[in-house]
Design an enzyme around this catalytic site. Sequence first.
Site, PDB file in Angstrom:
ATOM      1  N   ASN A  86       0.853  -1.184   0.000  1.00  0.00           N
ATOM      2  CA  ASN A  86       0.000   0.000   0.000  1.00  0.00           C
ATOM      3  C   ASN A  86       0.891   1.236   0.000  1.00  0.00           C
ATOM      4  OD1 ASN A  86      -2.422  -1.529   0.176  1.00  0.00           O
ATOM      5  ND2 ASN A  86      -2.116  -1.764   2.377  1.00  0.00           N
ATOM      6  N   HIS A  99       6.454  -1.101   3.648  1.00  0.00           N
ATOM      7  CA  HIS A  99       6.300  -2.491   4.082  1.00  0.00           C
ATOM      8  C   HIS A  99       5.532  -3.275   3.042  1.00  0.00           C
ATOM      9  CE1 HIS A  99       2.976  -0.072   5.664  1.00  0.00           C
ATOM     10  NE2 HIS A  99       2.207  -1.133   5.482  1.00  0.00           N
ATOM     11  N   MET A 100       5.847  -4.552   2.946  1.00  0.00           N
ATOM     12  CA  MET A 100       5.185  -5.460   2.016  1.00  0.00           C
ATOM     13  C   MET A 100       4.375  -6.473   2.812  1.00  0.00           C
ATOM     14  SD  MET A 100       7.020  -7.850  -0.853  1.00  0.00           S
ATOM     15  CE  MET A 100       7.657  -9.115   0.241  1.00  0.00           C
TER      16      MET A 100
HETATM   17  P1  AMP Z   1      -0.823  -0.324   5.668  1.00  0.00           P
HETATM   18  O1  AMP Z   1       0.042   0.845   6.079  1.00  0.00           O
HETATM   19  O2  AMP Z   1      -2.228   0.065   5.388  1.00  0.00           O
HETATM   20  O3  AMP Z   1      -0.245  -1.128   4.534  1.00  0.00           O
HETATM   21  O4  AMP Z   1      -0.936  -1.324   6.890  1.00  0.00           O
HETATM   22  C1  AMP Z   1      -0.158  -1.244   8.041  1.00  0.00           C
HETATM   23  C2  AMP Z   1      -0.247  -2.587   8.700  1.00  0.00           C
HETATM   24  O5  AMP Z   1       0.611  -2.588   9.812  1.00  0.00           O
HETATM   25  C3  AMP Z   1      -1.640  -2.967   9.210  1.00  0.00           C
HETATM   26  O6  AMP Z   1      -2.033  -4.209   8.595  1.00  0.00           O
HETATM   27  C4  AMP Z   1      -1.446  -3.108  10.715  1.00  0.00           C
HETATM   28  O7  AMP Z   1      -2.219  -4.151  11.264  1.00  0.00           O
HETATM   29  C5  AMP Z   1       0.038  -3.381  10.814  1.00  0.00           C
HETATM   30  N1  AMP Z   1       0.670  -2.992  12.073  1.00  0.00           N
HETATM   31  C6  AMP Z   1       0.617  -1.801  12.699  1.00  0.00           C
HETATM   32  N2  AMP Z   1       1.353  -1.798  13.822  1.00  0.00           N
HETATM   33  C7  AMP Z   1       1.914  -3.031  13.893  1.00  0.00           C
HETATM   34  C8  AMP Z   1       2.790  -3.685  14.822  1.00  0.00           C
HETATM   35  N3  AMP Z   1       3.243  -3.045  15.925  1.00  0.00           N
HETATM   36  N4  AMP Z   1       3.156  -4.949  14.588  1.00  0.00           N
HETATM   37  C9  AMP Z   1       2.705  -5.604  13.500  1.00  0.00           C
HETATM   38  N5  AMP Z   1       1.882  -5.062  12.592  1.00  0.00           N
HETATM   39  C10 AMP Z   1       1.486  -3.796  12.786  1.00  0.00           C
END
Ligand code: AMP
Length: 116
Positions: A86, A99-100
């Site tokens: 995203n 992030h992927m």
């Molecule tokens: P996005 O930025 O929309 O691609 O998604 C960010 C992703 O990060 C979401 O799916 C969250 O559930 C995940 N996320 C946020 N904080 C953490 C964390 N501390 N550990 C693991 N996943 C996380």
Amino acid sequence: MSDCIFCKIAAGEIPAKTVYEDEEIVAFPDIQPQRPVHILVVPRRHIVSLAEAGPDDQGVLGRMLGVAGRIAAEQGSPDGFRVIINTGPIGGQEVMHLHMHIVGGPEPVGPMLKRN
Ligand code: AMP
Ligand code: ZN
């Protein structure tokens, strides 16, 4: 970047159940899994998003893609998976550290886009 959650995870300052790591990238389960297998792969270095990535980032981006199959298979999605990056407000990016997502599991993940 000091105030970035994924930088902190990559640096070991916030504990995560790391499923893969090397000198450039770290992979760990998404905290809110959307599928039975849902892993995030992040560069250790703070890159805001794919929109900001440039020639210097090609190596780490290739590395992220290159380990996806191995991570998916090891985590329970040996018959295929989907990767999602995203990007920016249009792409629905919430965490501003590139992030992927690797999503999969025993069943097909379904349509790429759900419209409502
Ligand atoms: P996005 O930025 O929309 O691609 O998604 C960010 C992703 O990060 C979401 O799916 C969250 O559930 C995940 N996320 C946020 N904080 C953490 C964390 N501390 N550990 C693991 N996943 C996380
Ligand atoms: Zn960061």
